[in-house]
Scaffold this active site. Structure first.
Site, PDB file in Angstrom:
ATOM      1  N   GLU A 235      10.417  -0.437 -31.157  1.00 24.39           N
ATOM      2  CA  GLU A 235       9.882  -1.732 -31.570  1.00 24.39           C
ATOM      3  C   GLU A 235       9.446  -2.590 -30.384  1.00 24.39           C
ATOM      4  O   GLU A 235       8.744  -3.595 -30.574  1.00 24.39           O
ATOM      5  CB  GLU A 235      10.935  -2.501 -32.375  1.00 24.39           C
ATOM      6  CG  GLU A 235      11.288  -1.882 -33.723  1.00 24.39           C
ATOM      7  CD  GLU A 235      10.188  -2.035 -34.753  1.00 24.39           C
ATOM      8  OE1 GLU A 235       9.197  -2.727 -34.468  1.00 24.39           O
ATOM      9  OE2 GLU A 235      10.314  -1.452 -35.842  1.00 24.39           O
TER      10      GLU A 235
ATOM     11  N   GLU B 260      25.844  16.363 -30.452  1.00 19.53           N
ATOM     12  CA  GLU B 260      26.628  15.216 -30.012  1.00 19.53           C
ATOM     13  C   GLU B 260      27.807  15.626 -29.127  1.00 19.53           C
ATOM     14  O   GLU B 260      28.355  14.809 -28.392  1.00 19.53           O
ATOM     15  CB  GLU B 260      27.140  14.416 -31.202  1.00 19.53           C
ATOM     16  CG  GLU B 260      28.275  15.054 -31.978  1.00 19.53           C
ATOM     17  CD  GLU B 260      28.862  14.090 -32.997  1.00 19.53           C
ATOM     18  OE1 GLU B 260      30.095  13.919 -32.981  1.00 19.53           O
ATOM     19  OE2 GLU B 260      28.104  13.510 -33.799  1.00 19.53           O
TER      20      GLU B 260
END
Length: 311
Positions: free
Chosen positions: A94, A125
């Site tokens: 963004e 992960e």
């Protein structure tokens, strides 16, 4: 806490985490009317902002450190797995349209790569080596900031990212939702927003995810304010890449200057649509090239450029 491959040890580790705690009072939630479940969930969400508020001094200190480094050309790099990684990628993505940053200035890395944004990448992960490789591909500098994000605060990918970055001299931030987390301990700035057990046991995309989103909003937005990417509360570095943003650009110039439509159109035409430059053209009465020069000499800060133009 550190990762372990022993299932019994891992289960015990998870059971010790606040974010994984079971709430027996909610064991019958699936039998409640939908409106009652929605009320319960909404009440849970209402507690998140207060949890973030308790960590504002630490968040603010981290932001000042990030802004100081980005002023020198450093980058802001988010790293996490699963929901945490997706939130980092979202916040980074963004920044270019909102603040006209280059894609390389604010970066979001998720364990397992872009495919992990929409699909679970098993084992990613847990890979410390993957975190190191992802960072090495960016060639870290001492002016960069690496933000490890993990609700549990135990995710090996996020911890390794912070440890490796710190070893390279970069600024490090560890954002988790458990107290006394390994991630916060590994980072120069540990931010632990403890929101408590989730409505659904262990579903950290809920309150923990909301808390992380709020903190990431602060990290990027306030850093950009400190870098002069806004004028007051106006997004003067917005990138007008579609019709909506072009309309927003004209409105921002109008709000900042009080100019009429014709003057706004002339200013934007003289500055190739650059909002900040157009505001300077209107308020300082300079031409497009002069506005560009003043802003460059002022480090892109509109208030400083206006002062320089008045001297």
């Amino acid at each position: 806490m550190t990762s372990t491959s022993n299932p019994r040890d891992l289960r015990a580790e998870l059971e010790s985490l606040t974010t994984e705690a079971f709430r027996p009072e909610l064991a019958g939630i699936d039998q409640l009317p939908t409106l009652d479940i929605a009320r319960l969930m909404n009440a849970e969400d209402a507690t998140v902002a207060a949890a973030v508020a308790r960590r504002l001094p630490g968040i603010s200190a981290a932001i000042d450190a990030v802004a100081d480094r980005m002023t020198r050309g450093g980058r802001l790099i988010y790293m996490g797995a699963g929901t945490a990684g997706r939130l980092g990628v979202l916040d980074a993505s963004e920044c270019p349209p909102t603040f006209n940053t280059a894609p390389s200035e604010v970066v979001g890395l998720i364990a397992g790569g872009p495919a992990a944004l929409v699909t679970s990448i098993e084992g990613a992960e847990d890979s410390r080596e993957l975190a190191k490789a992802d960072l090495d591909a960016l060639t870290l500098t001492a002016d960069d900031t690496v933000v490890g994000i993990s609700a549990s605060g135990r995710t090996p990918y996020a911890i390794a990212a912070v440890e490796h970055a710190r070893g390279q001299g970069a600024l490090t931030i560890g954002l988790s939702c458990n107290a006394h987390s390994a991630l916060a301990a590994a980072a120069e700035h540990g931010i632990e927003v403890v929101v408590g057990p989730e409505l659904l046991t262990g579903s950290t995309r809920l309150k923990a995810g909301t808390a992380q989103k709020l903190v990431l909003n602060m990290l990027s937005t306030i850093t950009m304010i400190r870098l002069g990417k806004t004028y007051g509360n106006l997004m003067v570095d917005v990138r007008a890449s579609n019709d909506k943003l072009r309309a927003r650009s004209r409105r921002i110039v109008a709000l900042a200057t009080g100019a009429d439509d014709a003057e706004i159109e002339r200013a934007l035409a003289a500055t190739d649509g650059e909002v900040k430059n157009a505001i300077l053209v209107v308020l300082a009465g300079v031409d497009g090239p002069t506005a560009a020069r003043l802003l460059e000499e002022s480090g892109g800060r509109l208030r400083a450029a206006l002062t320089a133009a008045a001297d």
